[in-house]
Design a protein around this motif. Structure first.
Motif, mmCIF file in Angstrom:
data_model
loop_
_atom_site.group_PDB
_atom_site.id
_atom_site.type_symbol
_atom_site.label_atom_id
_atom_site.label_comp_id
_atom_site.label_asym_id
_atom_site.label_seq_id
_atom_site.Cartn_x
_atom_site.Cartn_y
_atom_site.Cartn_z
ATOM 1 N N UNK A 79 0.870 -1.172 0.000
ATOM 2 C CA UNK A 79 0.000 0.000 0.000
ATOM 3 C C UNK A 79 0.910 1.227 0.000
ATOM 4 N N UNK A 80 0.360 2.358 -0.431
ATOM 5 C CA UNK A 80 1.176 3.543 -0.674
ATOM 6 C C UNK A 80 0.593 4.758 0.041
ATOM 7 N N UNK A 81 1.474 5.695 0.312
ATOM 8 C CA UNK A 81 1.044 7.000 0.811
ATOM 9 C C UNK A 81 2.090 8.030 0.403
ATOM 10 N N UNK A 136 5.805 6.795 -0.485
ATOM 11 C CA UNK A 136 6.253 5.752 0.431
ATOM 12 C C UNK A 136 5.333 4.533 0.276
ATOM 13 N N UNK A 137 5.878 3.371 0.608
ATOM 14 C CA UNK A 137 5.065 2.151 0.533
ATOM 15 C C UNK A 137 5.499 1.181 1.612
ATOM 16 N N UNK A 138 4.643 0.239 1.910
ATOM 17 C CA UNK A 138 4.995 -0.841 2.826
ATOM 18 C C UNK A 138 4.108 -2.042 2.525
ATOM 19 N N UNK A 180 -0.323 7.224 7.686
ATOM 20 C CA UNK A 180 -0.866 6.134 8.497
ATOM 21 C C UNK A 180 -0.443 4.788 7.911
ATOM 22 N N UNK A 181 0.305 3.999 8.686
ATOM 23 C CA UNK A 181 0.705 2.662 8.232
ATOM 24 C C UNK A 181 -0.103 1.565 8.899
ATOM 25 N N UNK A 182 -1.061 1.936 9.736
ATOM 26 C CA UNK A 182 -1.936 0.953 10.376
ATOM 27 C C UNK A 182 -3.186 0.738 9.524
ATOM 28 N N UNK A 183 -3.945 1.789 9.322
ATOM 29 C CA UNK A 183 -5.096 1.764 8.410
ATOM 30 C C UNK A 183 -4.737 2.637 7.211
#
Length: 765
Positions: free
Chosen positions: A244-246, A260-262, A695-698
């Protein structure tokens, strides 16, 4: 016991019947009154934070297990240190703070104010006449008779965690630990071009066990049997976790947003699968285990029989959380046998599953809810015979330890003690035969224990949400109190005008089950006025959330000071009650216990006319953000305004492990039917969305997609995106925006115009 004291305190010593007969008018402050309310709330916030209220202590036990020291806050910026001799039952100040500060200052060559002395690591000499501690990066040794201090390198001491269980806890789904070298140090196993090999460490012999592995689908996760005669390994089918990206929009020193992605598994995504095989060193054979692929979580931890390398067991939770097994494997035949095989029509509470293996007796301690309540069983691995250790209409919350030598179980539970809040946690000890159950914490309240290294002593801290905590030292052999360590005086807190929260209980949707919650109210509440009700909601099924411990102040208390009655409720679908209570959430997260919450607030208003349920707001974060937005979508007749922070507005967008636990697998149409996004057209009330762009949780797109759906349905709302913020409620700025939002939409007046200089509170939690 029924908790219906709210109105009695609500109207300042007026009796309940008077409160029922007295007409109330809505509290609708003018703008100037609202400015004063903000100023008063700010003043109270500042006053509360300056009042030291000890709610917990952490004992620092000495090596002999008979003495410990602890620190406590005693002023705005001061700390006291106390020394306790548990064996003698005595307590005294650990040292004179002023003299110690002077001694430290002398050796460090700089002033050290006594109220700035901060010590986190400290131990005493055998004679208790000297103490060694760390200040900043310096270790000092000080003589307690004359406070002469010197730097030292003699800093070796035995550290001990007083909250630790008797045995080191292993987590069921932690990564499988593999070792390439056999226990007898004769062989090393390895993977080459996707295939399994073993090479002799004493010679040049090499065994190739497989030929069907590839770099794309290799063998791996190697485990040796204790006797070094067999290897267990898996043919894997790896699946790459999607990303997912932000975008970080406001990184200092840049002129472009940073992508950014994770990695992030979402419901329905594929997992790497593992097909188990057993390999024999002597005959170089490969044997397929008679079991289906493991396609959920990862390769399991293997549990071998004590002194018998023929059998091992592993655990398997089927995807969808409706079946849990402990499976035994015979390495000579590849045959399997289910020692535990639990199935359910709803869900198995995987996050609270517990298994403890007793290899010397071929037993397993296991927790399950299969009889309707969460209880402990003892399983004979050889026969599969079950023995129920705990039983009754109450809940085992956690197992602290299993004392194998004494065959005792140490655990926490709630709901067993009649006449009190069924969520209160108590600590128990009992035999693995289900006999001799001992309550270590019989006093009414919510308990937390810490233990001395040998468990001869324990410290019991217990309180209620509106009853100050007691911290007592107890003797484990007699269960008697050795001494009271702390019992804070809350009179200074009450002198500020604060009204302690009240517990309120009423029946839920079935007319039978008690629903528990708490109520916070303004310090200057006028009994002739009615105030909007704001619910702090979090209906995540993984736990229960209404506070049970005493706290000097929290955000709900602070919000109430602006002219609101703030409540928090545990409705059906949350945990720590019966299985039936919990099962309401199954395939049904949109329910969020609203039927119980609305009845609870209506019952509150019937008892207390000061609670105006024609003006109800709601706020929440994460799953609570999903719930708060859902309130104004699915129940607009009751909820009029909502603030939703970083909500998981569609369970298909959120994390796989959490959502499949409650919504099930495969992903069916019920996911879309309950989505805030697909129901955006139902919005009738006022809504504010808050999201952190990092946000890396939701994933942030959960909120953005909801906003998109609202816009496409011509629905008007507020949106606050906080640059650089992760998972949270918006921080100090977001919390202030939340308060302003409720002031505008529930009190009908404007909050301070801060940009033009109107004075207002800037405090935040």
């Amino acid at each position: 016991m029924r908790y219906t004291r709210f109105c009695l305190l609500l109207v300042f010593a007026a009796n309940f019947s008077y409160a029922q007969k007295t007409a109330v008018t809505p509290y609708l402050p003018t703008h100037q009154q609202m400015l004063q309310a903000y100023a008063n709330a700010d003043r109270l916030d500042s006053a509360w934070k300056k009042i030291p209220v000890v709610t917990n202590i952490r004992p620092n036990w000495q090596a002999n297990g008979k003495q410990f020291w602890y620190d406590k806050r005693v002023g705005t910026d001061a700390t006291e240190y106390w020394f306790v001799n548990a064996e003698k039952g005595t307590k005294h100040k650990a040292f004179d703070a002023k003299q110690m500060a002077n001694g430290v200052a002398a050796v460090l060559g700089k002033p050290v104010p006594a109220n700035k002395l901060r010590i986190a690591v400290m131990f005493y000499g055998v004679d208790e006449k000297q103490v060694t501690f760390k200040i900043g990066k310096n270790w000092l040794k000080c003589n307690l008779s004359n406070y002469y201090c010197e730097k030292t390198t003699d800093t070796v001491f035995k550290d001990y965690d007083p909250t630790a269980p008797l045995q080191k806890r292993t987590y069921r789904w932690e990564a499988n630990v593999t070792d390439s070298v056999s226990p007898d140090k004769q062989w090393t196993a390895f993977i080459r071009n996707g295939n399994l090999y073993a090479r002799s460490l004493k010679g040049s012999a090499e065994i190739q066990f497989t030929t069907d592995g590839t770099n794309d689908k290799p063998y791996g996760e190697i485990t040796w049997s204790p006797d070094s005669k067999h290897l267990v390994a898996y043919l894997t089918d790896p699946k790459k976790t999607k990303k997912v990206y932000y975008v970080l929009s406001s990184v200092p020193g840049t002129t472009r947003g940073q992508l950014e992605s994770h990695e992030y598994d979402q419901p329905g995504d594929e997992f790497t699968s593992y097909q188990p095989f057993v390999f024999n060193i002597a005959d170089k054979s490969k044997l397929a285990v008679d079991a289906e692929k493991i396609d959920f979580f990862g390769a399991p931890i293997l549990h071998w029989r004590d002194g018998n390398s023929r059998y091992y067991t592993y655990e398997k939770v089927d995807r969808g959380h409706q079946r849990f097994r402990v499976i035994e494997v015979d390495v000579q035949t590849g045959k399997t046998r289910n020692i535990i095989d639990e199935k359910t029509n709803t869900f198995i509470y995987e996050q609270r599953l517990y298994t403890r293996y007793l290899p010397k007796t071929d037993e397993v301690v296991w927790i399950t809810e299969k009889d309707g309540w969460r209880h402990v069983y003892l399983i004979d691995e050889l026969t599969g015979k079950e023995k129920l250790i705990t039983k009754g209409n109450w809940v085992v919350r956690d197992i602290d330890s299993v004392d194998v030598s004494k065959r005792q179980l140490w655990f926490t539970a709630s709901g067993k003690n009649s006449g009190e809040d069924p969520y209160f946690i108590h600590y128990y000890r009992m035999g693995l035969d289900g006999k001799n159950m001992v309550d270590l914490t019989p006093e009414k309240g919510n308990h937390r224990l810490t233990f001395s290294p040998d468990r001869k002593y324990y410290i019991d801290t217990y309180s209620e949400v509106n009853v100050a905590p007691r911290m007592v030292l107890k003797n484990m052999a007699t269960l008697k109190t050795v001494m009271e360590l702390e019992h804070p005086d809350i009179a200074p807190l009450l002198n500020t005008g604060i009204k302690l929260p009240e517990v309120f209980v009423t029946k839920g949707r079935d007319g039978i089950t008690d629903i528990w919650g708490v109520v916070y109210r303004p310090a200057n509440m006028d009994s002739a006025k009615s105030y909007p009700v704001i619910e702090n909601i979090y209906a995540g099924p993984q736990d229960s959330f209404v506070p049970k411990n005493f706290a000097a102040v929290n955000e709900m208390q602070s919000i109430a000071q602006l002219g609101f009655i703030v409540v928090q409720i545990d409705g059906m679908g949350t945990a720590n009650r019966s299985k039936a209570f919990h099962d309401v959430c199954w395939h049904n997260l949109a329910d969020a216990g609203f039927a119980d919450r609305i009845l609870w607030m209506k019952a509150l208003a019937a008892k207390c006319p000061q609670a105006d349920i024609s003006r109800v707001g709601v706020y929440g974060t994460s799953a609570g953000g999903q719930n708060s937005a859902g309130a104004v979508l699915f129940h607009p007749e009751f909820y009029k305004a909502a603030v939703s922070a970083c909500g998981c507005h569609d369970n298909r967008i959120d994390k796989q492990w959490w959502n499949e636990q409650w919504m099930g697998y495969p992903v069916g149409p019920h996911y879309a039917e309950q989505s805030n996004i697909t129901n955006a057209a139902k919005l009738q009330g006022n809504l504010m969305l808050i999201v952190g762009e990092a946000d890396t949780n939701v994933p942030p797109e959960s909120t953005y997609r909801f906003a998109d759906a609202l816009i496409k349905n011509n629905k008007f709302f507020d949106l606050l995106t906080v640059p650089g913020m992760g998972h949270g409620d918006g921080g100090v700025y977001g919390r202030q925006k939340k308060r302003d939002f409720f002031v505008k939409h529930l009190l009908g007046t404007d909050p301070p115009a801060r940009n033009s200089g109107e004075k207002a509170s800037t405090a935040g939690f």
